[in-house]
Structures are given as structure tokens and as C-alpha cells.
Design a protein around this motif. Structure first.
Motif, PDB file in Angstrom:
ATOM      1  N   PRO A 283       0.351   4.888   0.478  1.00 41.81           N
ATOM      2  CA  PRO A 283      -0.261   5.840   0.895  1.00 41.81           C
ATOM      3  C   PRO A 283      -0.754   7.412   0.059  1.00 41.81           C
ATOM      4  N   ARG A 284      -1.484   7.591  -0.039  1.00 46.45           N
ATOM      5  CA  ARG A 284      -1.232   8.866  -1.042  1.00 46.45           C
ATOM      6  C   ARG A 284      -1.293   9.567  -0.482  1.00 46.45           C
ATOM      7  N   GLU A 285      -0.883  10.384   0.413  1.00 41.74           N
ATOM      8  CA  GLU A 285      -0.656  11.832   1.285  1.00 41.74           C
ATOM      9  C   GLU A 285       0.890  10.873   0.932  1.00 41.74           C
TER      10      GLU A 285
ATOM     11  N   ASN B  34       0.976  -1.255   0.045  1.00 38.27           N
ATOM     12  CA  ASN B  34       0.279  -0.119  -0.173  1.00 38.27           C
ATOM     13  C   ASN B  34       0.782   1.042  -0.070  1.00 38.27           C
TER      14      ASN B  34
END
Length: 509
Positions: free
Chosen positions: A445-447, A443
Motif C-alpha cells: 500500500p502506498r500509505e 500489494n
């Protein structure tokens, strides 16, 4: 005057003079028992600040210092610099510090472990045995003196009830032992000890210093980057295709650490940071590694533009393009002098342990900093034999285009760390760096992506952690935590062209 020589006075009944002699109160000729050099008050104070006497060279309060190495052995010239205030710069290689490293239980233990891991532990082991041998001689002389004063002397307070002729024979034998036998035994290993110390000081100790500082910087990289100026954001890229391998891109951190403007840095060879006290043997090793296209780490005394010296932990590694062709060398610099300001700081760094359970007292004195089996910048690729169990922390690099975030160059070990089996350029060179990282994590993270891009848009360096799959993590069906550092590198006009992405594993090997 050695301890056993002093005991000669015992035969003349000078009991009170002996008790007040120099080897007890520390006055006079400055020699320790057995004639070895006594530690100065400053050395003793530094030694006592590191750890109690509880290491492999521990003994009673008469623990001796070792002889200084012969003057015929040359050590790095980088030992006489002073800072802007005229204060001596913390000295890693001085005779004083080297002697304390041998004498202090914590630092001696670290040097022993370092040597044993590189199949050269016999030198420290020999010194340890000689140290024990000399303590036994001291103990023997002390016991013989005690026996004489208390039990066999003419006016002994506890004189034993044996024939006078036998008492005289015992006293004569004590005199022979203390004036002839023991003094001759003192010198059996003295020359060998001097030579072994010289081997340690010239061939092993400098590598040990680099290793210990590397470990300290490794821990700071993940927990406290501000501890060392330039840690994670002081880089330059040099072009080996151009004459003299000049700097072509430099980060803001490089400008800050050196004090030179970007226009003064680009395009010059990094040797302009050297000075009168820079160790020439270290620069020769550095040049040899560059010529061989190998990674290397050196600890150099460099100089800022204003003339202020600083200890520079310099890492150099080749970077390759999509075709596996050498494109740049990356130089990562760390100003160690911002943290290591005194000889006491030097000794604390040299006493730091790899193992959490090792040197517990030293670990506590370092504010319970968690120790680990880490190496900064993959140090040990040159310094240790590949088959040795020398563990370390993996540091690898990607260089991406600032405008497109496309991977352009890489360090050789990136494929090994991430377990890339097909090492063609399609695996990572030419790919978007976030897509590449996303292929090696469950994963992304978009942030993470937005945080990095926002910082880079302003030309600022940024750090962010991420979990990635590696060869070792796949074996246990998990992932490893990495710290990533994104550092813009600019040309002579201050325009950002590339971003150096540092991948720093936090896992123990």
C-alpha cells in the motif's frame, strides 16, 4: 510431625485431640502431612489467585507442597533487589515462587509441557507420581484412623459385632501400620525428590521462565506494545570489530529504558547495566553466545542510572553485511518490571499457555488473551533441540540506511522466513527496503510507505502491518501477516544513522 505419626494418638483414644490437631487446622509446627513443608499463608494466597485445583498435580484440600531444594545448589543472585520505593522487586527465581510453581496445577502443567517438549519431562513426571504416592499414603492413614474410631475401637459408635480377640488384633495391626509401616514408606522417595527438584530449579526452571516471558512479550508485540517498556523500540548496535564490542548506536527507547544519556551509553559495553545481583552465569552464557556468533535470549537483572533495578529480557543476534561478514550485534531490550511488579504477576506469566484449549481457567483469568504457538525473537534456537516440535514466532531484522532506505545489514534467518533461494547480496542487501518488501507481497500500500517515511523523518519509531509471502504461505498459495517496527538508531551526538526494521510474523508454526 507427619500425618501417620500423629495417628499414633488414635490408639490412646485421643479422638478430639486428633480432630483439632495441627495437620487439620494449620497451627503449630508448620509441617504438612507426611512431614513436607507446609505452604505459608502468602504462598497459599498467591497459589489460590492463579487457578483452581484442576491440573495434573491436583488433589484434595490436603495437596502438599514440595521440599525446598538443598541449600548446596546455588540459584541466581539476582533475587534481593528492591525498587526505588524500597519494595522488593518481583522475584522470578525465589524459593517461594519456585515451590508454588511446582505446587500450583496451572504452572506445574506449563512446566511439565515445557520439559516434555525438550525431552526432559521425566523430572516433572517423577514429581507428579511422588505427589500422587504421598496422597495415597495420607488417604490410607486417614481411612485407617476412621475405621478405628468408628468400627474397631473399644468405644466405637458403630463397633462391629466380631470377637474381642479379633478386634484387639486389628487395633494392634493399625498401631503397627501407623507407627512403623507408613512412616517408613513416607521416606522412600524423599531424597530423590529433593535432588530432582534441585535439577529442575537450576537447569530447567530458569529456561522455562525465559520462555514464558518471551511468549507474553510475543503476544504484546502484535497487540499491546505499551505493555512492556522498550518492546519493539529499545535497541542498540554494538561493533565487534572494536575493542570490548562497544555500543555505537542506540535508539531513543534504549535511553528511556536505561535512564542514561546517549553520551553516557556510546561507546560503552552493555555490561555497565549490570549490578551486584545480576546473575553471573547468565552473563557468561551471553558472552559465550556472542563469541560463537549465535542468537541468544537472557533474562537479566539490570540497573537504571538511578540505581533502580529492572528485569531485562535481552535478545542478542549477529548482523551481517552484503558479503556475509559479521558487522554488528543487535541488542533488543524489554523492561519486564513495568508489567510484572509482584510475585502474583510472575505466577500469572508462568501459567500462560501456548495452546488456546490448554489451561482454560488460566486463559480466562488473563482476560481471554488468545494463546499461540509463538516465540519472541526466535527463542529456542539455542534452548531447544532442532528436531523437537517446538514451534515459535519468527522475528528477523533488517538494518537500513536512514538517508537512503537502502538495506545495509540483516539477521541470518531473513532468507529462511521469506523463502529467498538465491542468498547472494543482490537479493536484499543494497536494495531499497520498500522495493524489497514489494517483491514479497501482492500489494504494498502506498500509505504504508508514506506513513513510515513521515515518522522516520522526525526521528520517531513507527509500527505498521504488511502481508508478505513466505515459504509456508506459498505452499498454500497465500501470504502471511507481519508486524513491522521501524526504530531509528542514533550515534553519540544524537544523529540518526540507521533504522532497525523488525519483521514479526503473526502466523502459528
Amino acid at each position: 510431625m507427619s500425618l501417620v505419626t500423629r495417628e499414633m494418638a488414635a490408639q490412646n483414644g485421643n479422638h478430639h485431640n486428633i480432630n483439632n490437631n495441627n495437620h487439620i487446622n494449620g497451627d503449630g509446627d508448620g509441617l504438612a502431612p507426611n512431614g513436607y513443608r507446609r505452604m505459608s499463608n502468602e504462598e497459599a494466597n498467591l497459589n489460590n489467585q492463579i487457578t483452581p485445583r484442576d491440573g495434573p498435580f491436583a488433589g484434595d484440600d490436603r495437596s502438599r507442597d514440595y521440599n525446598a531444594p538443598p541449600s548446596s545448589f546455588s540459584m541466581p543472585k539476582q533475587t534481593a533487589a528492591v525498587d526505588r520505593g524500597g519494595n522488593p522487586l518481583a522475584d522470578f527465581f525465589s524459593s517461594e515462587v519456585f515451590q508454588i510453581v511446582l505446587h500450583n496445577p496451572a504452572t506445574a502443567h506449563r512446566l511439565l509441557k515445557f520439559s516434555q517438549a525438550r525431552m526432559c519431562g521425566e523430572n516433572m513426571e517423577f514429581l507428579e507420581k511422588v505427589d500422587r504416592y504421598n496422597h495415597l499414603l495420607d488417604e490410607m492413614a486417614t481411612v485407617m484412623t476412621d475405621l478405628h474410631y468408628n468400627f474397631t475401637a473399644v468405644e466405637a459408635p458403630k463397633q462391629i459385632g466380631i470377637q474381642t480377640t479379633l478386634l484387639r488384633k486389628i487395633n494392634a495391626d493399625i498401631k503397627t501400620a501407623t507407627t512403623s509401616t507408613l512412616p517408613s514408606m513416607e521416606n522412600i522417595f524423599s531424597h530423590a525428590q529433593e535432588n530432582v527438584e534441585s535439577i529442575l530449579r537450576t537447569a530447567i526452571y530458569p529456561r522455562f521462565v525465559k520462555y514464558q516471558i518471551t511468549n507474553s512479550a510475543s503476544k504484546a508485540l502484535a497487540t499491546d506494545r505499551q505493555k512492556y517498556q522498550g518492546l519493539g523500540d529499545c535497541f542498540c548496535l554494538t561493533d565487534p570489530a572494536k575493542a570490548d564490542n562497544p555500543i555505537v548506536y542506540a535508539s531513543d527507547g534504549f535511553v528511556t529504558v536505561t535512564g542514561y544519556s546517549r553520551a553516557e551509553v556510546v561507546p560503552r559495553n552493555c555490561r555497565f547495566l549490570q549490578g551486584n545481583y545480576t546473575d553471573r552465569s547468565a552473563t557468561q552464557r551471553l558472552k559465550a553466545s556472542i563469541d560463537a556468533r549465535e542468537e541468544t535470549v537472557e533474562l537479566l537483572l539490570n540497573y537504571r542510572k538511578n540505581g533502580e533495578p529492572f528485569w531485562n529480557l535481552l535478545y542478542v543476534a549477529p548482523l551481517f553485511d552484503a558479503n556475509g561478514k559479521l558487522a554488528f550485534y543487535i541488542g533488543g531490550q524489554i523492561n519486564c518490571s513495568t508489567t510484572i511488579r509482584s510475585n502474583t504477576d510472575v505466577l500469572r506469566i508462568l501459567s500462560m499457555s501456548d495452546e488456546p484449549e490448554d489451561d482454560i481457567e488460566t486463559t480466562r483469568s488473563l482476560n481471554d488473551t488468545r494463546s499461540s504457538k509463538r516465540k519472541f525473537f526466535g527463542f529456542g534456537k539455542k534452548e531447544s533441540t532442532p528436531n523437537l516440535p517446538v514451534s515459535g514466532k519468527k522475528i528477523e531484522y533488517l538494518v537500513i540506511s536512514y538517508d537512503s532506505f537502502i538495506i545495509k545489514y540483516y539477521s541470518a534467518g531473513i532468507a529462511d522466513v521469506l523463502g529467498i533461494t538465491n542468498r547472494t547480496s543482490q537479493d536484499f542487501v543494497g536494495n531499497n527496503v520498500f522495493k524489497f518488501l514489494g517483491q514479497h507481497t501482492a500489494n504494498l500500500p502506498r500509505e504504508f510507505k508514506s506513513k513510515v517515511k513521515a515518522a522516520l523523518r522526525t526521528g520517531s519509531a513507527i509500527s505498521a502491518s504488511i502481508n508478505l509471502f513466505t515459504l509456508k504461505s506459498l505452499a498454500r498459495q497465500g501470504d502471511d501477516k507481519f508486524y513491522t517496527h521501524w526504530t531509528p538508531c542514533k550515534d553519540e551526538k544524537g544523529v540518526v544513522k540507521y533504522v532497525v526494521v523488525t519483521l514479526s510474523s503473526t502466523m502459528y508454526e
